[in-house]
Design a protein around this motif. Sequence first.
Motif, PDB file in Angstrom:
ATOM      1  N   LEU A 142      63.339  19.096  50.694  1.00  0.00           N
ATOM      2  CA  LEU A 142      63.742  18.695  49.377  1.00  0.00           C
ATOM      3  C   LEU A 142      64.855  17.656  49.352  1.00  0.00           C
ATOM      4  N   GLY A 143      65.776  17.787  50.277  1.00  0.00           N
ATOM      5  CA  GLY A 143      66.734  17.138  50.350  1.00  0.00           C
ATOM      6  C   GLY A 143      66.193  15.663  50.803  1.00  0.00           C
ATOM      7  N   ILE A 144      65.385  15.722  51.768  1.00  0.00           N
ATOM      8  CA  ILE A 144      64.925  14.065  51.928  1.00  0.00           C
ATOM      9  C   ILE A 144      64.164  13.594  51.089  1.00  0.00           C
ATOM     10  N   ALA A 145      63.410  14.272  49.999  1.00  0.00           N
ATOM     11  CA  ALA A 145      62.476  13.795  48.941  1.00  0.00           C
ATOM     12  C   ALA A 145      63.730  13.096  47.872  1.00  0.00           C
ATOM     13  N   LEU A 146      64.648  13.976  47.592  1.00  0.00           N
ATOM     14  CA  LEU A 146      65.690  13.640  46.614  1.00  0.00           C
ATOM     15  C   LEU A 146      66.383  12.318  47.284  1.00  0.00           C
ATOM     16  N   GLY A 147      66.684  12.309  48.603  1.00  0.00           N
ATOM     17  CA  GLY A 147      67.505  11.239  49.128  1.00  0.00           C
ATOM     18  C   GLY A 147      66.883   9.873  48.976  1.00  0.00           C
ATOM     19  N   LEU A 148      65.377   9.975  49.303  1.00  0.00           N
ATOM     20  CA  LEU A 148      64.783   8.740  49.358  1.00  0.00           C
ATOM     21  C   LEU A 148      64.449   8.251  48.077  1.00  0.00           C
ATOM     22  N   THR A 149      64.361   9.253  46.973  1.00  0.00           N
ATOM     23  CA  THR A 149      64.265   8.705  45.609  1.00  0.00           C
ATOM     24  C   THR A 149      65.315   8.161  45.110  1.00  0.00           C
ATOM     25  N   TYR A 150      66.622   8.866  45.355  1.00  0.00           N
ATOM     26  CA  TYR A 150      67.936   8.400  44.818  1.00  0.00           C
ATOM     27  C   TYR A 150      68.300   7.120  45.524  1.00  0.00           C
ATOM     28  N   ARG A 151      67.976   6.752  46.669  1.00  0.00           N
ATOM     29  CA  ARG A 151      68.058   5.220  47.260  1.00  0.00           C
ATOM     30  C   ARG A 151      67.336   4.305  46.701  1.00  0.00           C
ATOM     31  N   SER A 152      65.888   4.780  46.402  1.00  0.00           N
ATOM     32  CA  SER A 152      65.042   3.781  45.963  1.00  0.00           C
ATOM     33  C   SER A 152      65.462   3.140  44.523  1.00  0.00           C
ATOM     34  N   VAL A 153      65.941   4.483  43.783  1.00  0.00           N
ATOM     35  CA  VAL A 153      66.502   3.963  42.369  1.00  0.00           C
ATOM     36  C   VAL A 153      67.687   3.201  42.313  1.00  0.00           C
ATOM     37  N   VAL A 154      68.778   3.689  43.412  1.00  0.00           N
ATOM     38  CA  VAL A 154      69.787   2.763  43.332  1.00  0.00           C
ATOM     39  C   VAL A 154      69.583   1.390  43.701  1.00  0.00           C
ATOM     40  N   LYS A 155      68.810   1.088  44.655  1.00  0.00           N
ATOM     41  CA  LYS A 155      68.564  -0.077  45.209  1.00  0.00           C
ATOM     42  C   LYS A 155      67.788  -1.160  44.260  1.00  0.00           C
ATOM     43  N   ARG A 156      66.837  -0.453  43.152  1.00  0.00           N
ATOM     44  CA  ARG A 156      66.518  -1.228  42.267  1.00  0.00           C
ATOM     45  C   ARG A 156      67.495  -1.425  40.877  1.00  0.00           C
ATOM     46  N   GLY A 157      68.788  -0.829  41.074  1.00  0.00           N
ATOM     47  CA  GLY A 157      69.805  -0.946  39.981  1.00  0.00           C
ATOM     48  C   GLY A 157      69.737  -0.080  38.968  1.00  0.00           C
TER      49      GLY A 157
END
Length: 304
Positions: free
Chosen positions: A285-300
Amino acid sequence: MSKQERTERNERRRGYWSYRWKDYSTGYLFMLPWAIGFAVFVAFPVGWSFFNSFNSVRLTGAGFTYTWVGLDNFRRVLMEDNVYPIKLVTYFQEMLLIIPLILIFSFFVSLLLNQKMPGRAFIRAIFFLPVIFATGQVLMELFGQGAGKLPFIEQYNLEGLLRQYMGPRLAEPMLNVLSRAVIILWYSGVQILIFIAGYQTIPRSVYEAIRIDGATPWESFWKITLPAMVPFIGLNAVFTIVDLFTFPFNPVLEQVRVNMFHPQFGYGYASAQAWIYFALILVLLGIALGLTYRSVVKRGAVVR
């Protein structure tokens, strides 16, 4: 600090909490039944299970007896058990194959169901019906009758081909996934609805603007639709992970239940197995949330 300063600080603190209580008291009161239920039916059993994992628990005529063994239960699970680690690794391999398939299937089905077409509401309801009817007992009965299998596996000797060209280690989890392929359809209803709700958050004006600029539907999908749906993909990933790891045919949980009442192991050993399983799910779950958060932050899309 003088007495007057302490008094003023205490008054400010009381004023702050009074303000918080006036603003949030209604919400806290609505949450109170849930908080009580969580403390009684979730927090206490979880805490008791965690305590058991560090003890050797035996059921005797006088009740439960506890002998502190520290990390010995965890050591035995990882170093001495010849059944549980194999089932754990195999089941995780299967789920790591099924989860992306469910997400991909539900994403593209929801993309089709988001288009304007006759009978769209009826088709959406059909995809959601398995969520209502396919409860744990119903699934067990259906799979017991062979309803979850695909006939072409035996028709084209797919099992033999996979074992021959991929080896038994990779073929086994893939065959298990194929034998439960109907799960991808039955366990996609909620995800489809979440994706459809996500499409509604994208303003139509954005599509109109990019269409005026000459973008094709394929380009609008990659530039607009997919980036905007990243948070919903992460949400569905978390939901799917939790849903599938509590699946009624879960061999890991079945092994925990068997060992719980086994005279050689008992509650303490079974609790250690359950906590190892829970820890691995938290990592996933942490990996899924971390990847999602990084993708969202990367797109601003997130302001830090």
